[in-house]
Write a protein that holds these residues in place. Sequence first.
Motif, PDB file in Angstrom:
ATOM      1  N   UNK A 132      60.510  18.794 -14.180  1.00 33.18           N
ATOM      2  CA  UNK A 132      60.338  20.061 -14.892  1.00 33.18           C
ATOM      3  C   UNK A 132      60.920  19.999 -16.303  1.00 33.18           C
ATOM      4  N   UNK A 133      61.981  19.232 -16.471  1.00 31.31           N
ATOM      5  CA  UNK A 133      62.538  19.030 -17.812  1.00 31.31           C
ATOM      6  C   UNK A 133      61.530  18.318 -18.709  1.00 31.31           C
ATOM      7  N   UNK A 134      60.850  17.308 -18.144  1.00 33.88           N
ATOM      8  CA  UNK A 134      59.821  16.593 -18.911  1.00 33.88           C
ATOM      9  C   UNK A 134      58.671  17.525 -19.269  1.00 33.88           C
ATOM     10  N   UNK A 151      57.451  12.718 -23.774  1.00 34.19           N
ATOM     11  CA  UNK A 151      57.623  13.526 -22.564  1.00 34.19           C
ATOM     12  C   UNK A 151      56.493  13.364 -21.558  1.00 34.19           C
ATOM     13  N   UNK A 152      55.297  13.033 -22.025  1.00 35.24           N
ATOM     14  CA  UNK A 152      54.176  12.768 -21.114  1.00 35.24           C
ATOM     15  C   UNK A 152      54.509  11.554 -20.247  1.00 35.24           C
ATOM     16  N   UNK A 153      54.910  10.465 -20.886  1.00 37.99           N
ATOM     17  CA  UNK A 153      55.267   9.271 -20.125  1.00 37.99           C
ATOM     18  C   UNK A 153      56.473   9.541 -19.233  1.00 37.99           C
ATOM     19  N   UNK A 154      57.452  10.283 -19.744  1.00 38.15           N
ATOM     20  CA  UNK A 154      58.647  10.568 -18.953  1.00 38.15           C
ATOM     21  C   UNK A 154      58.295  11.320 -17.679  1.00 38.15           C
ATOM     22  N   UNK A 155      57.339  12.235 -17.784  1.00 40.52           N
ATOM     23  CA  UNK A 155      56.891  12.984 -16.620  1.00 40.52           C
ATOM     24  C   UNK A 155      56.366  12.040 -15.539  1.00 40.52           C
ATOM     25  N   UNK A 156      55.504  11.125 -15.927  1.00 39.69           N
ATOM     26  CA  UNK A 156      54.937  10.180 -14.961  1.00 39.69           C
ATOM     27  C   UNK A 156      56.014   9.233 -14.431  1.00 39.69           C
ATOM     28  N   UNK A 157      56.965   8.890 -15.282  1.00 41.98           N
ATOM     29  CA  UNK A 157      58.056   8.018 -14.848  1.00 41.98           C
ATOM     30  C   UNK A 157      58.937   8.719 -13.809  1.00 41.98           C
TER      31      UNK A 157
END
Length: 245
Positions: A132-134, A151-157
């Motif tokens: 949710x932070x991402x 943040x897009x990549x961080x979400x998937x990570x």
Amino acid sequence: MQAPGSASTPRRPRNLALGLVDSMTARIRDGQMRAGDKLPTEAAIMSEFGVSRTVVREALSKLQAGGLVETRHGVGTFVVGTGETTNFRIAPEQIATAREVIAVLELRIGLETEAAGLAAVRRSEDNLRAMRKALASFTTAIDENGDALAPDFQFHLEIAKATQNVHFLELMTYLGTMIIPRARLNTAKVAGEGRRDYLRRVNTEHENIVNAIANHDPEAARAAMRTHLANSRERLRRAHEAAGG
């Protein structure tokens, strides 16, 4: 005047580098240098083989690309394998066109669809907060017209982390931000809409994935992730076909 190709005709640096690669590879494969061994210094290799620093660096670069050695900055270059098997690798130059980005998206559909399902079963509250932070960072980037790639990549990570399976995380980390299509192509233009509208739609798809994971619903999570990635693939495919690809 020396005849072309005679023994005293200087070889081109490229040939010297390839010759050095062959010599170093032979030493690694016959066991003279084993995994974990540190290679001689550049100066030592230059002296032994009678080549320039440029040739040595080109050869080491080729050995590294072949998975035989790795350079640790400030420490040296070490043997990591024999090169007998081909290491999995997606180089940036392999995802320069729409067709190549589509191929990576097909890989991601298989990988991340299952990751989402596992995350729905195994995620912790900390995992959920990180997702949710991402998402919040992604929204801020949209509103401020900033870079939403990180943040897009961080979400998937974070989804990969929530599988509690280190192999998902390691593979996603290896792939890095280059797996996000707009890191390689102008996907908003491909989709035929403004950047902000495109990113908002992407983030809505992200929210659907998080909601399913939060609800411990693996099938819904798989479906939401597959829809998200398939949408990107189909937009690129249509644009590629329209361009005569």
